[in-house]
Design a protein around this motif. Structure first.
Motif, PDB file in Angstrom:
ATOM      1  N   GLU A 162      67.362 105.219  85.624  1.00 42.03           N
ATOM      2  CA  GLU A 162      66.827 104.561  84.435  1.00 42.03           C
ATOM      3  C   GLU A 162      67.077 103.055  84.466  1.00 42.03           C
ATOM      4  O   GLU A 162      66.219 102.262  84.097  1.00 42.03           O
ATOM      5  N   GLY A 163      68.254 102.640  84.915  1.00 44.15           N
ATOM      6  CA  GLY A 163      68.561 101.213  84.997  1.00 44.15           C
ATOM      7  C   GLY A 163      67.631 100.482  85.954  1.00 44.15           C
ATOM      8  O   GLY A 163      67.105  99.411  85.623  1.00 44.15           O
ATOM      9  N   LEU A 164      67.399 101.063  87.100  1.00 43.00           N
ATOM     10  CA  LEU A 164      66.488 100.476  88.081  1.00 43.00           C
ATOM     11  C   LEU A 164      65.056 100.441  87.532  1.00 43.00           C
ATOM     12  O   LEU A 164      64.370  99.426  87.621  1.00 43.00           O
ATOM     13  N   ARG A 165      64.643 101.543  86.922  1.00 47.91           N
ATOM     14  CA  ARG A 165      63.300 101.621  86.346  1.00 47.91           C
ATOM     15  C   ARG A 165      63.133 100.532  85.283  1.00 47.91           C
ATOM     16  O   ARG A 165      62.159  99.780  85.289  1.00 47.91           O
ATOM     17  N   GLY A 166      64.090 100.419  84.366  1.00 44.75           N
ATOM     18  CA  GLY A 166      64.012  99.402  83.322  1.00 44.75           C
ATOM     19  C   GLY A 166      63.986  98.003  83.901  1.00 44.75           C
ATOM     20  O   GLY A 166      63.240  97.139  83.447  1.00 44.75           O
ATOM     21  N   SER A 167      64.771  97.778  84.931  1.00 47.12           N
ATOM     22  CA  SER A 167      64.804  96.469  85.574  1.00 47.12           C
ATOM     23  C   SER A 167      63.457  96.107  86.178  1.00 47.12           C
ATOM     24  O   SER A 167      62.971  94.983  86.024  1.00 47.12           O
ATOM     25  N   ILE A 168      62.813  97.053  86.845  1.00 52.41           N
ATOM     26  CA  ILE A 168      61.508  96.806  87.456  1.00 52.41           C
ATOM     27  C   ILE A 168      60.434  96.634  86.387  1.00 52.41           C
ATOM     28  O   ILE A 168      59.591  95.751  86.474  1.00 52.41           O
ATOM     29  N   LEU A 169      60.492  97.444  85.342  1.00 49.63           N
ATOM     30  CA  LEU A 169      59.474  97.399  84.294  1.00 49.63           C
ATOM     31  C   LEU A 169      59.455  96.073  83.553  1.00 49.63           C
ATOM     32  O   LEU A 169      58.403  95.630  83.092  1.00 49.63           O
ATOM     33  N   HIS A 170      60.576  95.424  83.442  1.00 45.91           N
ATOM     34  CA  HIS A 170      60.647  94.244  82.590  1.00 45.91           C
ATOM     35  C   HIS A 170      60.748  92.941  83.369  1.00 45.91           C
ATOM     36  O   HIS A 170      61.105  91.920  82.818  1.00 45.91           O
ATOM     37  N   ARG A 171      60.395  92.984  84.632  1.00 42.98           N
ATOM     38  CA  ARG A 171      60.286  91.747  85.399  1.00 42.98           C
ATOM     39  C   ARG A 171      58.963  91.086  85.060  1.00 42.98           C
ATOM     40  O   ARG A 171      57.981  91.745  84.767  1.00 42.98           O
TER      41      ARG A 171
END
Length: 172
Positions: A162-171
């Motif tokens: 989830e942390g990685l997903r959130g990081s990619i989504l909000h770049r």
């Protein structure tokens, strides 16, 4: 009579990474009802004047409230999100991190739409359209298709990421 300990109280909605807007609305109102929203925003700052006569009392009260709010937040997020929060000492840091991570960018909105579309599939029949040959050479279409594939990849990730997903989504 001792004051009632309400630190185990919580809200009924759980942040799962896809419902941040609603979760933050509910949590904000919950904290306003507890007169603790100012700690989250930073308006009620941690006491800093060590020479003040009531410094110890003020500091103890602020730290207690800060810890209560962090506990409420941790009790209202899925575990994979909660483990990311352990590095923060103040609720303002926690709240700002979650807002940064989950405030929807264009790409995050696209992710949510693709996720919803995927949920609409029936009897293993995909809603995907076939790709005409003329589009296979059209650069804007190719870029959009690749972005869509990234979204589908992110949707398939387990909640551990989830942390990685959130990081990619909000770049940007």
């Amino acid at each position: 009579m001792a004051p009632r300990d309400d630190s185990l109280q919580s809200i009924s909605i759980q942040l799962d990474g896809k419902n941040y807007a609603y979760w933050s609305y509910v949590m904000k109102n919950f904290l306003r009802g507890k007169t603790m929203w100012g700690i989250v925003t930073g308006d009620k700052k941690k006491p800093a004047d060590e020479k003040a006569a009531n410094y110890e009392t003020l500091l103890d009260s602020w730290e207690t409230d800060n810890s209560k709010i962090i506990t409420w937040i941790n009790n209202s997020v899925i575990q994979s999100i909660g483990t990311q929060l352990a590095k923060y000492d103040t609720i303002k840091e926690v709240w700002d991190h979650l807002a940064r991570l989950y405030t929807q960018s264009h790409f995050a909105k696209q992710y949510q739409l693709e996720f919803d579309i995927r949920a609409l599939q029936q009897n293993n029949l995909s809603l995907a359209l076939t790709e005409p040959d003329v589009l296979k050479a059209f650069r804007p279409y190719i870029d959009r298709r690749e972005e869509q594939r990234l979204v589908q990849f992110l949707m398939a990730l387990r909640s551990d990421f989830e942390g990685l997903r959130g990081s990619i989504l909000h770049r940007t």
